[in-house]
Design a protein around this motif. Structure first.
Motif, PDB file in Angstrom:
ATOM      1  N   VAL A  37       2.221  -2.542 -25.662  1.00 23.64           N
ATOM      2  CA  VAL A  37       2.438  -3.935 -26.056  1.00 23.64           C
ATOM      3  C   VAL A  37       2.176  -4.829 -24.850  1.00 23.64           C
ATOM      4  O   VAL A  37       2.823  -4.689 -23.810  1.00 23.64           O
ATOM      5  CB  VAL A  37       3.884  -4.148 -26.575  1.00 23.64           C
ATOM      6  N   HIS A  38       1.209  -5.720 -24.996  1.00 24.88           N
ATOM      7  CA  HIS A  38       0.855  -6.622 -23.897  1.00 24.88           C
ATOM      8  C   HIS A  38       1.131  -8.056 -24.332  1.00 24.88           C
ATOM      9  O   HIS A  38       0.562  -8.538 -25.317  1.00 24.88           O
ATOM     10  CB  HIS A  38      -0.629  -6.453 -23.552  1.00 24.88           C
ATOM     11  N   GLU A  39       2.010  -8.740 -23.607  1.00 26.34           N
ATOM     12  CA  GLU A  39       2.363 -10.121 -23.933  1.00 26.34           C
ATOM     13  C   GLU A  39       1.712 -11.057 -22.917  1.00 26.34           C
ATOM     14  O   GLU A  39       2.065 -11.064 -21.742  1.00 26.34           O
ATOM     15  CB  GLU A  39       3.886 -10.279 -23.934  1.00 26.34           C
ATOM     16  N   LEU A  40       0.756 -11.834 -23.406  1.00 31.92           N
ATOM     17  CA  LEU A  40       0.018 -12.754 -22.545  1.00 31.92           C
ATOM     18  C   LEU A  40       0.793 -14.049 -22.339  1.00 31.92           C
ATOM     19  O   LEU A  40       1.529 -14.485 -23.235  1.00 31.92           O
ATOM     20  CB  LEU A  40      -1.338 -13.077 -23.168  1.00 31.92           C
ATOM     21  N   ASP A  45       2.143 -14.351 -29.910  1.00 30.73           N
ATOM     22  CA  ASP A  45       1.859 -13.053 -30.513  1.00 30.73           C
ATOM     23  C   ASP A  45       1.326 -12.080 -29.461  1.00 30.73           C
ATOM     24  O   ASP A  45       0.379 -12.415 -28.728  1.00 30.73           O
ATOM     25  CB  ASP A  45       0.829 -13.193 -31.641  1.00 30.73           C
ATOM     26  N   PRO A  46       1.902 -10.884 -29.387  1.00 31.62           N
ATOM     27  CA  PRO A  46       1.437  -9.919 -28.390  1.00 31.62           C
ATOM     28  C   PRO A  46       0.158  -9.217 -28.835  1.00 31.62           C
ATOM     29  O   PRO A  46      -0.195  -9.235 -30.017  1.00 31.62           O
ATOM     30  CB  PRO A  46       2.599  -8.920 -28.326  1.00 31.62           C
ATOM     31  N   SER A  47      -0.515  -8.612 -27.882  1.00 33.27           N
ATOM     32  CA  SER A  47      -1.623  -7.715 -28.179  1.00 33.27           C
ATOM     33  C   SER A  47      -1.058  -6.299 -28.184  1.00 33.27           C
ATOM     34  O   SER A  47      -0.498  -5.843 -27.185  1.00 33.27           O
ATOM     35  CB  SER A  47      -2.714  -7.846 -27.114  1.00 33.27           C
ATOM     36  N   VAL A  48      -1.169  -5.634 -29.309  1.00 33.57           N
ATOM     37  CA  VAL A  48      -0.558  -4.318 -29.465  1.00 33.57           C
ATOM     38  C   VAL A  48      -1.641  -3.276 -29.693  1.00 33.57           C
ATOM     39  O   VAL A  48      -2.499  -3.436 -30.564  1.00 33.57           O
ATOM     40  CB  VAL A  48       0.444  -4.294 -30.642  1.00 33.57           C
TER      41      VAL A  48
END
Length: 265
Positions: A37-40, A45-48
């Protein structure tokens, strides 16, 4: 026909072939998603990244009763302790190749006399990655390669940090070259195993399609590379081809040539 009619006898067959039919109270199975899980910054909305599922675990409360429960229970304990996977004939979820991860035996001499209870957690095992008769040295080399691949991926994540648009573009070219080199060097294995071929293609495409996001987070990118690195090691493969594949990727990423790898033309 009701659900009770569809229940089967619970039975465990140990690696040596000993069979134990047992009674049971509660049944449970569990698993979860493996995900990066990457939260910019400035984005809600995260990139999962979906990295598959964790191992499926089956928890069972089993018991034996009767005049000779103690002898059967002790033999069952020894069967659970045998090395290697056994077969669980699960009352609900079919015949499963499993490894008993944890097991505890309890007996009561006030309440619940003349019975032994077991709390067991089985984990379902997949295909055996290497034949059990394989030379130990070869298995050790395989383990070392996977460890080296993981460590290198993490080191890459720690060092990779583009500071400008030019650095980012160059990094994307480097990553593209490394993926192409890995695919080329591992192609011999891919051609022999359709399942492995599809998995490597899927993982490679996943990295390429999310590169703009991954490049902002080196650690997540490293995790993606580690997952790709270790995929061939889950199946019986040629060690020489595997060394060549790892060597090509490491050379492109870090300018490092793995010992024993063949020079690239």
């Amino acid at each position: 026909m009701s659900y009770l009619d569809r229940l089967r006898t619970a039975k465990y067959t140990s690696p040596s072939g000993s069979e134990f039919a047992f009674k049971f109270n509660d049944l449970k199975r569990s698993s979860s998603k493996k995900a990066a899980v990457h939260e910019l910054p400035q984005q809600d909305d995260p990139s999962v990244q979906d990295l598959g599922n964790t191992a499926v675990r089956f928890a069972i409360e089993a018991f034996f009763s009767g005049e000779n429960y103690d002898q059967v229970a002790d033999s069952f304990w020894d069967a659970l302790a045998e090395k290697g996977p056994g077969v669980l004939q699960h009352p609900r979820w079919g015949d499963l190749s499993v490894l008993p991860l944890t097991y505890a035996q309890s007996e009561g001499f006030v309440d619940g006399m003349r019975q032994a209870r077991f709390e067991i957690e089985f984990v379902r095992v997949g295909e055996i990655a290497y034949p059990t008769t394989i030379v130990q040295t070869e298995a050790s080399i395989e383990d070392s390669l996977d460890t080296a691949g993981e460590a290198t991926g993490e080191a890459f994540g720690a060092q990779f940090d583009p500071e400008s648009a030019a650095d980012t573009a160059a990094a994307k070219d480097t990553i593209g070259d490394s993926l192409a080199a890995f695919s080329e060097n591992i192609s011999g294995i891919i051609a022999e195993n359709e399942k492995l071929s599809e998995e490597i293609k899927r993982l490679t495409a996943e990295i390429e399609n999310t590169l703009d996001t991954l490049i902002l987070d080196p650690i997540v990118m490293a995790q993606s590379y580690v997952h790709l690195f270790r995929t061939p090691g889950r199946m019986a493969t040629s060690i020489t081809k595997k060394i060549d594949g790892y060597g090509a990727m490491l050379k492109n990423l870090l300018g490092y040539t793995a010992p024993g790898s063949k020079p690239q033309a």
